[in-house]
Design a protein around this motif. Structure first.
Motif: not given
Length: 335
Positions: A66-85
């Motif tokens: 978001l801060g350095y590329t200017g892309l707002l993602s509403f799905g970053h929990a996929t990577f956080f939670g997916g990696a946890a699984y």
């Protein structure tokens, strides 16, 4: 006969000297911060500190996008939670060591980022955000139905194991210093990434994408690279979190988790390296200490967010960077 005169003047402080002083001041602040983090578990609850560090790394990874590329993602929990699984399953069911389990989570998150980014970067603005949200919800329902995730029960009783075969992570102090090391490594990776030629191009895409295209850069490829890097680092945070708390649940992949990391980043300061750390610390601390008081945590967090938006529009760290003290220390805020 010629006469020569010598005029003596007092030299003004040079820009180089001022820059050197600012660099020394920043180095001292970094050293103080490291010392505080090293000593913190002797004065505060280690699990609470580990939670802050995990979410801080998650927020820093999101801020990379978001801060350095200017892309707002509403799905970053996929990577956080997916990696946890992925990490929890690899450690508990396959008998992987902690380091291999975390690596499995990072690789899994990177693959998810590659797949999601491939579709999402084809659109811009709100359409990009909506695609990431839709794909994230698809992954949420996959986790709800998949056998290895155990549905609503999640993966529980995940063993922490021994790091490299001899460091017992069941000891909270050992686990804390592993989390701290992972956080510092992740922060260094982000710092190197944004200060590399690749990172400079990402900033140019953020500021003026049309001009970046006119200069001959493959904007889609750079966006995808940033998306995958952000996903991998978010996965690093999620994998470590699953070992800290010894479980992985659907909470980690909900859309609310994606919203929470956006809140952390906005509170701390978009486009600043340590802003997400401050935002994560604030949100986690509020949630931790208000949970037992009966106060509605979400309402209090919302009020804090409103105050910050009205009074600190650059975020807490962003406002500090833009202040007179921040400018004297050589900090810049260009958002």
């Amino acid at each position: 006969m010629a006469h020569s005169t010598t005029t003596t003047t007092t030299p003004a402080p040079s820009a180089a000297a001022a820059s050197g002083t600012a660099a020394v001041a920043r180095t001292v602040l970094i050293a103080i911060g490291l010392i505080l983090l090293i000593l913190a578990p002797f004065f505060l609850y280690p699990v609470f500190l580990m939670k802050i560090l995990c979410f801080a790394l998650f927020a820093c990874a999101f801020n990379l996008l978001l801060g350095y590329t200017g892309l707002l993602s509403f799905g970053h929990a996929t990577f956080f939670g997916g990696a946890a699984y992925f990490t929890a399953h690899a450690v508990k069911e396959w008998g992987f060591s902690p380091e291999l389990g975390i690596l499995t989570g990072v690789l899994g998150a990177a693959v998810l980022g590659l797949i999601m980014g491939f579709f999402a970067i084809r659109r811009q603005g709100i359409y990009f955000a909506m695609i990431t949200l839709a794909l994230s919800q698809m992954f949420f329902f996959f986790c709800l139905q998949a056998g290895f995730t155990h549905g609503e029960d999640g993966i529980q009783s995940v063993p922490r194991g021994r790091l490299f075969g001899f460091i017992d992570l069941s000891q909270s102090l050992n686990m804390y210093y592993l989390v701290l090391a992972v956080f510092i490594i992740g922060l260094l990776i982000i710092w190197r990434f944004i200060n590399s030629p690749f990172g400079m191009i990402l900033k140019s895409i953020r500021e003026n994408e049309a001009r970046a295209v006119s200069l001959g850069y493959s904007v889609a490829r750079y966006k995808l690279g940033a998306f995958v890097m952000s996903a991998a680092l978010a996965g690093l945070a999620g994998g470590v979190k699953s070992l800290v708390f010894q479980f992985a649940t659907l909470t980690d992949v909900t859309w609310q988790m994606s919203g929470e990391v956006i809140l952390m980043t906005l509170l701390g300061g978009i486009g600043t390296l340590i802003g997400p750390l401050v935002g994560a610390g604030l949100v986690v601390t509020l949630g931790n200490y208000l949970a037992t008081t009966g106060f509605p945590v979400t309402i209090i967090t919302g009020i804090v967010f409103m105050v910050c938006v009205l009074l600190f529009r650059r975020g807490i760290v962003g406002e500090f960077y833009a202040s007179r003290i921040g400018r004297k220390l050589g900090f810049e805020y260009r958002r």
